[in-house]
Enzyme design. Structure first.
Site, PDB file in Angstrom:
ATOM      1  N   LYS A  21      29.403  38.658  30.936  1.00  0.00           N
ATOM      2  CA  LYS A  21      30.710  38.962  30.330  1.00  0.00           C
ATOM      3  C   LYS A  21      31.091  37.860  29.342  1.00  0.00           C
ATOM      4  O   LYS A  21      31.499  38.130  28.209  1.00  0.00           O
ATOM      5  CB  LYS A  21      31.776  39.064  31.427  1.00  0.00           C
ATOM      6  CG  LYS A  21      33.191  39.199  30.887  1.00  0.00           C
ATOM      7  CD  LYS A  21      34.255  38.772  31.888  1.00  0.00           C
ATOM      8  CE  LYS A  21      34.193  37.310  32.207  1.00  0.00           C
ATOM      9  NZ  LYS A  21      35.372  36.764  32.898  1.00  0.00           N
ATOM     10  N   LYS A  66      37.102  27.788  26.172  1.00  0.00           N
ATOM     11  CA  LYS A  66      36.326  28.182  27.350  1.00  0.00           C
ATOM     12  C   LYS A  66      35.030  28.894  26.960  1.00  0.00           C
ATOM     13  O   LYS A  66      33.968  28.667  27.528  1.00  0.00           O
ATOM     14  CB  LYS A  66      37.199  29.086  28.228  1.00  0.00           C
ATOM     15  CG  LYS A  66      36.494  29.775  29.363  1.00  0.00           C
ATOM     16  CD  LYS A  66      36.040  28.803  30.426  1.00  0.00           C
ATOM     17  CE  LYS A  66      35.200  29.512  31.485  1.00  0.00           C
ATOM     18  NZ  LYS A  66      34.560  28.560  32.393  1.00  0.00           N
ATOM     19  N   THR A  70      38.842  34.210  32.697  1.00  0.00           N
ATOM     20  CA  THR A  70      38.169  34.090  31.398  1.00  0.00           C
ATOM     21  C   THR A  70      38.189  35.472  30.743  1.00  0.00           C
ATOM     22  O   THR A  70      37.551  36.407  31.234  1.00  0.00           O
ATOM     23  CB  THR A  70      36.715  33.612  31.580  1.00  0.00           C
ATOM     24  OG1 THR A  70      36.726  32.393  32.310  1.00  0.00           O
ATOM     25  CG2 THR A  70      36.057  33.396  30.224  1.00  0.00           C
ATOM     26  N   LEU A  85      41.416  36.793  37.684  1.00  0.00           N
ATOM     27  CA  LEU A  85      40.768  38.096  37.821  1.00  0.00           C
ATOM     28  C   LEU A  85      39.431  38.122  37.080  1.00  0.00           C
ATOM     29  O   LEU A  85      39.159  37.255  36.245  1.00  0.00           O
ATOM     30  CB  LEU A  85      41.700  39.180  37.274  1.00  0.00           C
ATOM     31  CG  LEU A  85      43.047  39.317  37.990  1.00  0.00           C
ATOM     32  CD1 LEU A  85      43.904  40.388  37.348  1.00  0.00           C
ATOM     33  CD2 LEU A  85      42.854  39.627  39.469  1.00  0.00           C
ATOM     34  N   PRO A  86      38.604  39.141  37.355  1.00  0.00           N
ATOM     35  CA  PRO A  86      37.261  39.121  36.778  1.00  0.00           C
ATOM     36  C   PRO A  86      37.207  39.257  35.250  1.00  0.00           C
ATOM     37  O   PRO A  86      36.372  38.610  34.618  1.00  0.00           O
ATOM     38  CB  PRO A  86      36.556  40.314  37.430  1.00  0.00           C
ATOM     39  CG  PRO A  86      37.465  40.860  38.441  1.00  0.00           C
ATOM     40  CD  PRO A  86      38.798  40.223  38.331  1.00  0.00           C
TER      41      PRO A  86
HETATM   42  P1  NAD Z   1      35.450  37.054  41.838  1.00  0.00           P
HETATM   43  O1  NAD Z   1      34.864  38.360  41.488  1.00  0.00           O
HETATM   44  O2  NAD Z   1      34.872  36.250  42.964  1.00  0.00           O
HETATM   45  O3  NAD Z   1      37.026  37.212  42.137  1.00  0.00           O
HETATM   46  C1  NAD Z   1      37.872  38.082  41.466  1.00  0.00           C
HETATM   47  C2  NAD Z   1      38.850  38.632  42.492  1.00  0.00           C
HETATM   48  O4  NAD Z   1      39.821  39.428  41.817  1.00  0.00           O
HETATM   49  C3  NAD Z   1      38.193  39.526  43.543  1.00  0.00           C
HETATM   50  O5  NAD Z   1      38.513  39.049  44.832  1.00  0.00           O
HETATM   51  C4  NAD Z   1      38.799  40.925  43.277  1.00  0.00           C
HETATM   52  O6  NAD Z   1      38.971  41.668  44.451  1.00  0.00           O
HETATM   53  C5  NAD Z   1      40.115  40.547  42.639  1.00  0.00           C
HETATM   54  N1  NAD Z   1      40.714  41.585  41.800  1.00  0.00           N
HETATM   55  C6  NAD Z   1      40.143  42.316  40.822  1.00  0.00           C
HETATM   56  N2  NAD Z   1      41.046  43.136  40.229  1.00  0.00           N
HETATM   57  C7  NAD Z   1      42.229  42.894  40.865  1.00  0.00           C
HETATM   58  C8  NAD Z   1      43.547  43.411  40.723  1.00  0.00           C
HETATM   59  N3  NAD Z   1      43.842  44.330  39.817  1.00  0.00           N
HETATM   60  N4  NAD Z   1      44.515  42.938  41.546  1.00  0.00           N
HETATM   61  C9  NAD Z   1      44.235  41.998  42.484  1.00  0.00           C
HETATM   62  N5  NAD Z   1      43.002  41.466  42.660  1.00  0.00           N
HETATM   63  C10 NAD Z   1      42.025  41.913  41.868  1.00  0.00           C
HETATM   64  O7  NAD Z   1      35.435  36.193  40.484  1.00  0.00           O
HETATM   65  P2  NAD Z   1      35.555  34.608  40.337  1.00  0.00           P
HETATM   66  O8  NAD Z   1      34.195  34.010  40.375  1.00  0.00           O
HETATM   67  O9  NAD Z   1      36.618  34.112  41.244  1.00  0.00           O
HETATM   68  O10 NAD Z   1      36.028  34.540  38.804  1.00  0.00           O
HETATM   69  C11 NAD Z   1      37.368  34.846  38.440  1.00  0.00           C
HETATM   70  C12 NAD Z   1      37.543  34.471  36.970  1.00  0.00           C
HETATM   71  O11 NAD Z   1      37.255  33.087  36.801  1.00  0.00           O
HETATM   72  C13 NAD Z   1      36.596  35.221  36.024  1.00  0.00           C
HETATM   73  O12 NAD Z   1      37.296  35.565  34.863  1.00  0.00           O
HETATM   74  C14 NAD Z   1      35.490  34.205  35.768  1.00  0.00           C
HETATM   75  O13 NAD Z   1      34.868  34.437  34.509  1.00  0.00           O
HETATM   76  C15 NAD Z   1      36.256  32.908  35.817  1.00  0.00           C
HETATM   77  N6  NAD Z   1      35.483  31.712  36.208  1.00  0.00           N
HETATM   78  C16 NAD Z   1      34.634  31.758  37.259  1.00  0.00           C
HETATM   79  C17 NAD Z   1      33.929  30.596  37.613  1.00  0.00           C
HETATM   80  C18 NAD Z   1      32.972  30.574  38.792  1.00  0.00           C
HETATM   81  O14 NAD Z   1      32.228  29.569  38.945  1.00  0.00           O
HETATM   82  N7  NAD Z   1      32.959  31.591  39.648  1.00  0.00           N
HETATM   83  C19 NAD Z   1      34.096  29.414  36.900  1.00  0.00           C
HETATM   84  C20 NAD Z   1      35.010  29.414  35.834  1.00  0.00           C
HETATM   85  C21 NAD Z   1      35.704  30.565  35.505  1.00  0.00           C
END
Ligand code: NAD
Length: 303
Positions: free
Chosen positions: A250, A175, A100, A69-70
């Site tokens: 964040k 992380k 994260t 999740l975000p």
């Molecule tokens: P994103 O915004 O693309 O995806 C998050 C998803 O969670 C969305 O599809 C949203 O609809 C869903 N969501 C939010 N609240 C929800 C809930 N209560 N129930 C169900 N679904 C819900 O984000 P992302 O890029 O996939 O990142 C996700 C996590 O991974 C973050 O914490 C980010 O910091 C971490 N991260 C991201 C990357 C990257 O390159 N994108 C790399 C490493 C870590």
């Protein structure tokens, strides 16, 4: 695959969670998927997941629950409280929390899970969307070694490196150290490339030279921020997809909170946060990939 781990509930199918869930399906797990977004649910169903209408429905009968999740608020709301998922999950469930979030949030969730006899790990990832798709993520895990051994086959289907950083919350500390450094070398790479271009160099040639020299680093070699230098990176696709400026902000906020908590000196981390804040002041930039920080240094044509 261990038969005790066969049924997986996956919550959060965005840029990272979507391809991670798809890799679990490819590895033979049964994946029940939930996301707030219809588009993400549709994509997960196309990848072979069974989509459901709520997180509570997803965890019914699950051996393992994975969430991506975000931010911490979304994760706390999902698991904690009278309506939280921990109330629905059975005592034999294994919880792998990959978002994260603050180490303190991870510790709170793992402690609450443990009160219900649910084994839990914080397991944030590194590697970005390309590694999520390729199944080559690095997992940085916090929690007890027994839970990690149980999680290993699930993590191995999504990643190439699995680290045990220490007790609950340690994965998040690792992380956030990593992402603070990532922000710093991305900004350094962007400013060096721009200085070269401003002095007549081809960014491709300059990147090749620096990759083979002491300036070489991950941002330059694997995620080049200058458009056109590498094909399969957000910089060459109008900075779309990837890891958003909003998420990097964040993480830099989490890094500054962590530094304040331990009285650590992090001047470059503070400057990186400041520069990302300047860049993310425009709401359009906040949704772009974090390598778009390059635009902060680029001059308008003709200047
Ligand atoms: P994103 O915004 O693309 O995806 C998050 C998803 O969670 C969305 O599809 C949203 O609809 C869903 N969501 C939010 N609240 C929800 C809930 N209560 N129930 C169900 N679904 C819900 O984000 P992302 O890029 O996939 O990142 C996700 C996590 O991974 C973050 O914490 C980010 O910091 C971490 N991260 C991201 C990357 C990257 O390159 N994108 C790399 C490493 C870590």
């Amino acid at each position: 695959m261990n038969e005790n781990n066969k049924n997986i509930a996956f919550i959060g199918l965005g840029n990272m969670g979507g391809p991670m869930a798809a890799n679990l399906v490819r590895a033979g797990f049964t994946v029940v998927a939930y996301d707030l977004s219809e588009a993400m649910l549709r994509r997960a169903a196309d990848a072979g997941c069974r989509r459901v209408a709520s997180a509570h429905e997803a965890v019914e009968g699950a051996d393992v629950v994975v969430s991506m999740l975000p931010n911490g608020e979304a994760v706390r709301t999902l698991y904690l409280g009278a309506r939280g998922l921990l109330q629905t999950m059975g005592p034999e469930t294994l919880l792998i929390e990959c978002s994260t979030i603050a180490a303190s949030d991870a510790r709170q969730i793992i402690a609450a899970a443990s009160q219900r006899n649910i084994a839990a790990l914080d397991a944030p990832v590194s590697g970005g969307t390309a590694a999520a798709a390729a199944g080559t993520l690095s997992f940085m895990c916090g929690g007890d070694a027994q839970a990690l051994e149980r999680a290993r086959p699930v993590l191995a289907a999504m990643g190439a490196n699995i680290f045990h950083a220490g007790p609950a919350g340690s994965g998040q500390v690792a992380k956030i150290c990593n992402n603070m450094l990532l922000a710093i070398h991305m900004i350094g790479t962007a400013e060096a490339l721009q200085m070269g271009v401003d002095n007549g160099l081809d960014p491709k040639v300059l990147s090749e030279i620096m990759c083979a020299s002491s300036g070489g680093n991950w941002s330059l070699e694997k995620y080049n921020p200058y458009p056109g230098v590498m094909e399969n990176v957000p910089a060459s696709h109008d900075y779309e997809g990837g890891f958003s400026v909003a998420l990097m902000l964040k993480d830099l906020g989490l890094a500054m909170d962590t530094a304040a908590g331990s009285a650590s000196s992090t001047p470059l981390g503070a400057l990186a946060k400041n520069l990302y804040q300047l860049h993310g002041g425009d709401p359009v930039n906040r949704q772009l990939d974090f390598s778009s920080i390059q635009n902060l240094f680029r001059r308008p044509v003709g200047n």
